[in-house]
Design an enzyme around this catalytic site. Structure first.
Site, PDB file in Angstrom:
ATOM      1  N   ASP A 121      26.441  -3.933 -37.991  1.00  0.00           N
ATOM      2  CA  ASP A 121      25.379  -3.513 -36.982  1.00  0.00           C
ATOM      3  C   ASP A 121      24.279  -2.513 -37.763  1.00  0.00           C
ATOM      4  OD1 ASP A 121      26.527  -1.038 -37.726  1.00  0.00           O
ATOM      5  OD2 ASP A 121      26.849  -0.322 -35.334  1.00  0.00           O
TER       6      ASP A 121
ATOM      7  N   GLU B   3      31.281  -2.476 -26.108  1.00  0.00           N
ATOM      8  CA  GLU B   3      30.662  -3.078 -26.881  1.00  0.00           C
ATOM      9  C   GLU B   3      29.307  -3.607 -26.643  1.00  0.00           C
ATOM     10  OE1 GLU B   3      30.591  -2.367 -30.072  1.00  0.00           O
ATOM     11  OE2 GLU B   3      32.707  -1.547 -30.219  1.00  0.00           O
TER      12      GLU B   3
ATOM     13  N   TYR C  32      28.408  -9.767 -34.345  1.00  0.00           N
ATOM     14  CA  TYR C  32      28.927  -8.334 -34.365  1.00  0.00           C
ATOM     15  C   TYR C  32      29.928  -8.101 -33.192  1.00  0.00           C
ATOM     16  CZ  TYR C  32      29.043  -3.501 -32.658  1.00  0.00           C
ATOM     17  OH  TYR C  32      29.930  -2.434 -32.630  1.00  0.00           O
TER      18      TYR C  32
END
Length: 251
Positions: A167, A66, A149
């Site tokens: 996002d 990520e 996030y």
């Protein structure tokens, strides 16, 4: 279940069938967690690796992927993630490595602050959690470099916690879905993001949050794109105000 739930204080909930499409992960996977054995560089059929949810000990790999995928396309990330996981297969390995080596392995991905924050975060998790990433958003948010996030992504994808995430892709989907005024102007305005997070928290699937969140990101990345969105292919088109108004422009 989120079926039939009224979202964003409006009278028209997103149809259950549309939400089921997102939950089943039927959209192409080009974002999210890289499901790849670090000893391989491609799958047995030569196709790029798929994205998936929790596998044994996957939370660290989810975190790394990520962070790498921020500001970087998945095709670029795959070889870097593979090399990273070979050199630092566990969070403890990363925490023990010198920063110079971490930066050297990151070279070419850009935004080098991401590598430094990963390194700092690994040291924090080792010191505070014995090298095991926590599963809840509150604890994840305390890790250096982990924002809302990333915390939502780790919690939902790696641990199947019903955590929301937003996002740029998700914000664009929600902005068009509800024809929010900011969708025609500054897409990253604080007001828009606040409304998007509110929607995300209401909609996140409680049984398969990782699949749902990844599908939602895929919707924005592959169908509800910044320009020339493929509205006819969108599973949410019949609940989308921008589609109804034929006003889906660049966001």
């Amino acid at each position: 279940s989120t079926a039939g739930r009224h979202v964003d204080h409006v009278a028209d909930p997103i149809p259950a069938a549309s939400l089921r499409t997102l939950r089943t992960g039927t959209l192409p996977a080009t974002h999210g967690v890289i499901d790849l054995d670090p000893s391989d560089t491609e799958s047995s059929d030569g196709a790029p690796p798929k994205c998936c949810g929790e596998t044994s000990g996957a939370s660290y790999g989810v975190w790394v992927s990520e962070v790498m995928l921020q500001q970087t396309q998945v095709a670029v990330v795959i070889p870097y993630w593979t090399r990273w996981m070979r050199r630092f297969p566990t969070l403890n390995d990363l925490a023990a490595a010198p920063l110079e080596e971490v930066n050297a392995l990151w070279a070419g991905l850009g935004f080098y602050g991401r590598a430094r924050r990963l390194h700092e975060g690994a040291k924090y998790v080792l010191a505070q959690h014995g090298g095991q990433l926590p599963s809840d958003v509150t604890a994840l948010r305390k890790i250096p470099g982990v924002g809302p996030y990333t915390a939502g992504a780790i919690a939902s994808i790696a641990f199947q916690q019903p955590a929301a995430l937003v996002d740029g892709n998700v914000a664009r989907v929600f902005a068009r879905l509800r024809a929010m005024p900011a969708a025609l102007g500054v897409a990253k305005s604080q007001r828009l993001m606040k409304r998007c997070w509110s929607l995300a928290e209401q909609l996140v699937d409680r049984t398969e949050p990782g699949v749902f969140n990844q599908a939602l990101m895929e919707l924005g990345a592959t169908i509800c794109t910044p320009s020339s969105p493929s509205c006819e292919r969108c599973p949410l088109r019949f609940a989308c105000r921008a589609f109804a108004a034929r006003a889906a422009g660049p966001v």
